[in-house]
Design an enzyme around this catalytic site. Structure first.
Site, mmCIF file in Angstrom:
data_model
loop_
_atom_site.group_PDB
_atom_site.id
_atom_site.type_symbol
_atom_site.label_atom_id
_atom_site.label_comp_id
_atom_site.label_asym_id
_atom_site.label_seq_id
_atom_site.Cartn_x
_atom_site.Cartn_y
_atom_site.Cartn_z
ATOM 1 N N TYR A 55 0.878 -1.166 0.000
ATOM 2 C CA TYR A 55 0.000 0.000 0.000
ATOM 3 C C TYR A 55 0.916 1.217 0.000
ATOM 4 O O TYR A 55 1.556 1.521 1.012
ATOM 5 C CB TYR A 55 -0.893 0.024 1.247
ATOM 6 C CG TYR A 55 -2.105 -0.872 1.170
ATOM 7 C CD1 TYR A 55 -3.345 -0.351 0.802
ATOM 8 C CD2 TYR A 55 -2.024 -2.218 1.483
ATOM 9 C CE1 TYR A 55 -4.467 -1.158 0.742
ATOM 10 C CE2 TYR A 55 -3.132 -3.042 1.430
ATOM 11 C CZ TYR A 55 -4.355 -2.508 1.050
ATOM 12 O OH TYR A 55 -5.459 -3.307 0.995
ATOM 13 N N HIS B 15 -11.180 -5.332 -5.036
ATOM 14 C CA HIS B 15 -10.875 -5.373 -3.607
ATOM 15 C C HIS B 15 -11.937 -6.150 -2.834
ATOM 16 O O HIS B 15 -12.315 -5.785 -1.723
ATOM 17 C CB HIS B 15 -10.745 -3.954 -3.048
ATOM 18 C CG HIS B 15 -9.617 -3.784 -2.061
ATOM 19 N ND1 HIS B 15 -8.321 -3.543 -2.445
ATOM 20 C CD2 HIS B 15 -9.593 -3.850 -0.709
ATOM 21 C CE1 HIS B 15 -7.555 -3.445 -1.377
ATOM 22 N NE2 HIS B 15 -8.307 -3.640 -0.304
ATOM 23 N N ASP C 143 -6.172 0.113 -6.189
ATOM 24 C CA ASP C 143 -7.615 0.371 -6.109
ATOM 25 C C ASP C 143 -8.046 0.813 -4.712
ATOM 26 O O ASP C 143 -9.232 0.794 -4.398
ATOM 27 C CB ASP C 143 -8.411 -0.867 -6.523
ATOM 28 C CG ASP C 143 -8.170 -2.053 -5.599
ATOM 29 O OD1 ASP C 143 -7.180 -2.040 -4.850
ATOM 30 O OD2 ASP C 143 -8.974 -3.006 -5.647
#
Length: 522
Positions: A241, A371, A269
């Site tokens: 991330y 996700h 995303d």
């Protein structure tokens, strides 16, 4: 020096905030503004013991790595540490804790677990409500979450017969690394919410079965601890991330590379966190169950929830601008190339156009994913994107490896009748919310459908969290055993002796759907 409980209690606000974690005292005053979960959760424990909130979702050394040595103040007095232990032992258990204890006692033996739905049924009974809500949450009204699963009902097989399949090999290579099945563990955070050994038990189970594990930035064990739990020949990937702090993000990547992780999966995303109302609501449900409900008072001006992500989503806070919302094709991928030699895979591609751009950017792979239905409501199901990509731009499959990741929907079914958002906040609500978590039954050939349409492998997240929560490492091994049996059975019935025999011609998309399947009756 050692500190007393009264010493710590004197630092209980934002201007001077001390907390206790595992009998060690920390000054987190300056860290409040930098905490990825926001300051409110820390301030809730200001001046007292925060171990119960910290331990299930953080690596052991997370706080030490975030503070300077001067902010690590030292141990609690032995007598006060003993007092905390006695207080915890005498503490009355909540109704949710009592439910979990009863659920653990009533788990069926593993030899009676026949399917992934059976595993999920057990997990619902033994997971804390906040953990179940976090694992099972979907964005907004969960339409995307539901459609991720329903998409598989629109694809049927053209099975071939009279083909020798007594020897059936479901193994493959993912980025050149061996995998005994065409699947991998997709990055999922905070596994310790379901089991004290968390990601370590997933690592151990996958090592024995020859399955690759992707490790999340926000795993509840450190990347070093997870790498140490792996077998020497075991393959680990790292899910990044990316934050606005380039130095910090670069350190994460370089640490993973030094530890022997074999690829970087850049999450694209989740530049902000989706609206996961079930996750936000769970602490209020628990408060109501314990008779701590709050009610509207005339003149109340507090129109916003103080913790936008609920107690189980402490690793990211939308108000902190931690995640990089300015990633771009022109800057981000070249930056990542400049700091690592590892293969780069983009996790979260949701349309054909971006799959083409990824191929042009020269990345080694993409994961078609929304996700797990947790981010953008009405984003296309990954299987539909895979089908469109195969139909419109088959050349992309020759330029990079394509994976699909529903995170729950590939083998777990949505309970379409669930309406956990409107149930009353009482003891029955907790059971209702648990039993109606949006995963439900499963469809055995779903992995095979994705492989037939061109996916190199399938990523599974929630199924491993449920298996871990239900039975620990043994649950992970049982899950993989079931998956192996079901995949091999489906391949044989399709006339496929190996994965190369699974071709698009074996799958047809229809414009109707069958009646929903029965839920597990375990």
């Amino acid at each position: 020096m050692a500190w007393s409980l009264s010493d710590v209690a004197g630092h209980s606000n934002a201007s001077s905030c001390w907390i206790i974690i595992k009998n060690q005292v920390y000054d987190v005053t300056e860290f409040l503004s930098r905490h990825p979960g926001g300051p409110s959760i820390i301030l809730r424990y200001a001046g007292r013991d925060a171990t119960s909130a910290y331990e299930p979702i953080h690596p052991t050394d997370a706080i030490q790595r975030s503070l300077s040595s001067s902010q690590c103040l030292g141990p609690l007095h032995d007598s006060d540490a003993q007092n905390l232990k006695v207080q915890e032992e005498k503490r009355a258990r909540t109704k949710d804790e009592l439910r979990i204890e009863q659920g653990m006692k009533q788990r069926p033996p593993l030899n009676r677990i026949l399917s992934l739905a059976d595993i999920e049924d057990v997990a619902k009974q033994v997971l804390p409500l906040n953990a179940l809500s976090f694992f099972a949450a979907g964005a907004d009204d969960k339409i995307t979450l539901r459609e991720n699963a329903r998409a598989f009902d629109r694809f049927f097989f053209h099975a071939r017969v009279m083909r020798p399949v007594s020897r059936c090999d479901p193994s493959t290579k993912i980025l050149g690394y061996n995998s005994s099945l065409p699947l991998f563990v997709s990055g999922a955070s905070t596994a310790k919410l379901g089991d004290p050994q968390g990601e370590l038990n997933i690592t151990r189970g996958c090592g024995k079965a020859g399955i690759i594990q992707m490790v999340c930035t926000y795993a509840s064990f450190s990347r070093k601890e997870i790498a140490a739990a792996a077998l020497p020949s075991q393959t680990l990937f790292f899910q990044l991330y990316k934050t606005t702090d380039l130095t910090s993000s670069a350190k994460l990547v370089q640490e993973a590379e030094q530890l022997g992780y074999k690829a970087i999966f850049l999450t694209v995303d989740a530049i902000v966190i989706g609206n996961r109302e079930q996750d936000v609501r769970s602490p209020w449900v628990l408060e109501a169950q314990e008779g701590q409900s709050q009610y509207y008072v005339e003149g109340d001006s507090n129109v916003e929830t103080t913790n936008l992500l609920g107690t189980s989503s402490l690793h990211i806070n939308r108000s902190n601008n931690v995640l990089d919302a300015d990633m771009s094709w022109e800057l981000t991928i070249p930056w990542l190339r400049s700091i690592t030699k590892l293969p780069i895979i983009l996790k979260g591609i949701q349309c054909v156009e971006d799959a083409v751009l990824a191929a042009e950017a020269g990345v080694e792979g993409i994961i078609l994913s929304n996700h797990g239905g947790r981010q953008l409501e009405y984003s296309l199901p990954p299987l539909e994107v895979l089908y469109k990509l195969r139909s419109q731009r088959p050349d992309v499959f020759d330029k990079l490896e394509v994976y699909i990741d529903g995170n729950n929907a590939l083998l777990f079914r949505v309970n379409l009748d669930a309406d956990d958002s409107k149930a009353a906040y009482d003891e029955e609500q907790v059971c209702t919310l648990a039993s109606n978590s949006p995963c439900g039954s499963h469809n055995r050939p779903d992995v095979i459908k994705a492989i037939s349409l061109g996916a190199k492998a399938v990523g599974l997240g929630r199924p491993f969290l449920f298996a871990l929560s239900a039975y620990g490492e043994a649950g992970v091994s049982k899950l993989l055993s079931i998956l192996n049996r079901e995949i091999v059975t489906s391949m044989r019935l399709l006339g496929a002796a190996s994965l190369k025999d699974l071709t698009p011609e074996l799958v047809e998309r229809v414009d109707w759907e069958p009646v929903g399947r029965q839920q597990s009756k375990l």
